[in-house]
Design a protein around this motif. Structure first.
Motif, PDB file in Angstrom:
ATOM      1  N   GLY A   1      -0.833 -48.845  11.585  1.00  0.00           N
ATOM      2  CA  GLY A   1      -1.129 -47.456  11.929  1.00  0.00           C
ATOM      3  C   GLY A   1      -0.438 -46.474  10.997  1.00  0.00           C
ATOM      4  O   GLY A   1      -1.033 -45.470  10.592  1.00  0.00           O
ATOM      5  N   VAL A   2       0.787 -46.778  10.641  1.00  0.00           N
ATOM      6  CA  VAL A   2       1.524 -45.912   9.719  1.00  0.00           C
ATOM      7  C   VAL A   2       0.881 -45.940   8.336  1.00  0.00           C
ATOM      8  O   VAL A   2       0.726 -44.891   7.688  1.00  0.00           O
ATOM      9  N   LEU A   3       0.485 -47.130   7.889  1.00  0.00           N
ATOM     10  CA  LEU A   3      -0.205 -47.221   6.593  1.00  0.00           C
ATOM     11  C   LEU A   3      -1.503 -46.432   6.622  1.00  0.00           C
ATOM     12  O   LEU A   3      -1.836 -45.730   5.661  1.00  0.00           O
ATOM     13  N   ARG A   4      -2.251 -46.540   7.723  1.00  0.00           N
ATOM     14  CA  ARG A   4      -3.516 -45.803   7.846  1.00  0.00           C
ATOM     15  C   ARG A   4      -3.275 -44.301   7.825  1.00  0.00           C
ATOM     16  O   ARG A   4      -4.072 -43.534   7.300  1.00  0.00           O
ATOM     17  N   LEU A   5      -2.155 -43.879   8.402  1.00  0.00           N
ATOM     18  CA  LEU A   5      -1.826 -42.458   8.440  1.00  0.00           C
ATOM     19  C   LEU A   5      -1.425 -41.932   7.067  1.00  0.00           C
ATOM     20  O   LEU A   5      -1.839 -40.844   6.666  1.00  0.00           O
ATOM     21  N   LEU A   6      -0.666 -42.713   6.315  1.00  0.00           N
ATOM     22  CA  LEU A   6      -0.062 -42.212   5.081  1.00  0.00           C
ATOM     23  C   LEU A   6      -0.898 -42.446   3.822  1.00  0.00           C
ATOM     24  O   LEU A   6      -0.824 -41.648   2.886  1.00  0.00           O
ATOM     25  N   LEU A   7      -1.668 -43.518   3.788  1.00  0.00           N
ATOM     26  CA  LEU A   7      -2.402 -43.840   2.563  1.00  0.00           C
ATOM     27  C   LEU A   7      -3.698 -43.043   2.469  1.00  0.00           C
ATOM     28  O   LEU A   7      -4.362 -42.819   3.473  1.00  0.00           O
ATOM     29  N   PRO A   8      -4.077 -42.660   1.258  1.00  0.00           N
ATOM     30  CA  PRO A   8      -5.375 -41.983   1.100  1.00  0.00           C
ATOM     31  C   PRO A   8      -6.520 -42.973   1.318  1.00  0.00           C
ATOM     32  O   PRO A   8      -6.348 -44.186   1.213  1.00  0.00           O
ATOM     33  N   LEU A   9      -7.683 -42.458   1.596  1.00  0.00           N
ATOM     34  CA  LEU A   9      -8.833 -43.290   1.942  1.00  0.00           C
ATOM     35  C   LEU A   9      -9.186 -44.279   0.837  1.00  0.00           C
ATOM     36  O   LEU A   9      -9.562 -45.414   1.111  1.00  0.00           O
ATOM     37  N   ARG A  10      -8.999 -43.907  -0.415  1.00  0.00           N
ATOM     38  CA  ARG A  10      -9.363 -44.814  -1.509  1.00  0.00           C
ATOM     39  C   ARG A  10      -8.399 -45.990  -1.636  1.00  0.00           C
ATOM     40  O   ARG A  10      -8.682 -46.949  -2.331  1.00  0.00           O
ATOM     41  N   ARG A  11      -7.235 -45.922  -0.988  1.00  0.00           N
ATOM     42  CA  ARG A  11      -6.244 -46.999  -1.085  1.00  0.00           C
ATOM     43  C   ARG A  11      -6.131 -47.839   0.185  1.00  0.00           C
ATOM     44  O   ARG A  11      -5.480 -48.870   0.167  1.00  0.00           O
ATOM     45  N   VAL A  12      -6.731 -47.397   1.279  1.00  0.00           N
ATOM     46  CA  VAL A  12      -6.489 -48.036   2.564  1.00  0.00           C
ATOM     47  C   VAL A  12      -7.430 -49.209   2.829  1.00  0.00           C
ATOM     48  O   VAL A  12      -7.127 -50.081   3.617  1.00  0.00           O
ATOM     49  N   GLY A  13      -8.545 -49.286   2.136  1.00  0.00           N
ATOM     50  CA  GLY A  13      -9.445 -50.429   2.259  1.00  0.00           C
ATOM     51  C   GLY A  13     -10.040 -50.562   3.646  1.00  0.00           C
ATOM     52  O   GLY A  13     -10.363 -49.582   4.311  1.00  0.00           O
ATOM     53  N   PHE A  14     -10.177 -51.807   4.108  1.00  0.00           N
ATOM     54  CA  PHE A  14     -10.801 -52.078   5.402  1.00  0.00           C
ATOM     55  C   PHE A  14      -9.888 -51.769   6.577  1.00  0.00           C
ATOM     56  O   PHE A  14     -10.274 -52.003   7.727  1.00  0.00           O
ATOM     57  N   LEU A  15      -8.704 -51.272   6.327  1.00  0.00           N
ATOM     58  CA  LEU A  15      -7.858 -50.797   7.418  1.00  0.00           C
ATOM     59  C   LEU A  15      -8.468 -49.536   8.021  1.00  0.00           C
ATOM     60  O   LEU A  15      -8.179 -49.173   9.153  1.00  0.00           O
ATOM     61  N   ALA A  16      -9.338 -48.876   7.272  1.00  0.00           N
ATOM     62  CA  ALA A  16     -10.056 -47.704   7.772  1.00  0.00           C
ATOM     63  C   ALA A  16     -11.362 -48.178   8.400  1.00  0.00           C
ATOM     64  O   ALA A  16     -12.253 -48.659   7.710  1.00  0.00           O
ATOM     65  N   VAL A  17     -11.455 -48.047   9.712  1.00  0.00           N
ATOM     66  CA  VAL A  17     -12.652 -48.473  10.421  1.00  0.00           C
ATOM     67  C   VAL A  17     -13.361 -47.265  11.013  1.00  0.00           C
ATOM     68  O   VAL A  17     -14.556 -47.102  10.897  1.00  0.00           O
ATOM     69  N   ARG A  18     -12.585 -46.404  11.643  1.00  0.00           N
ATOM     70  CA  ARG A  18     -13.124 -45.205  12.272  1.00  0.00           C
ATOM     71  C   ARG A  18     -12.515 -44.000  11.573  1.00  0.00           C
ATOM     72  O   ARG A  18     -12.051 -44.106  10.461  1.00  0.00           O
TER      73      ARG A  18
END
Length: 99
Positions: free
Chosen positions: A56-73
């Protein structure tokens, strides 16, 4: 003369690097589940819960181009779900008596 970006020079490598946050979370969850398998259930579930909070912290801090499939919604939904489930799992695990 500038070099072209990595995603045009080596698209496979760029794709792998983009999935590193998810890989870190999955490896940590796998380690926790391995601990549960070898009868260290309390520590293992705490590791799994903290891995979810870390995701969750990685999803919060990383930009969308770096977060990969951790971004679902959307970002807020992903962060609330990952951190919420991680905190609840850790709290429930530590609340069970007899450890």
């Amino acid at each position: 003369m500038t070099r072209p970006p990595l995603y045009t020079r080596r698209p496979f490598l760029a794709g792998l690097l983009r999935q590193l946050p998810l890989l870190v979370v999955l490896l940590t969850v796998g380690t926790g589940l391995l601990m549960v398998t070898f009868e260290h259930w309390r520590r293992g579930l705490v590791v799994v819960g903290l891995a979810l909070v870390g995701g969750g912290v990685l999803r919060l801090l990383l930009p969308l181009r770096r977060v990969g499939f951790l971004a679902v919604r959307s970002r807020p939904v992903d962060v609330v779900l990952l951190v919420g489930v991680g905190v609840l799992l850790t709290a429930f695990t530590l609340a069970i008596p007899g450890g």
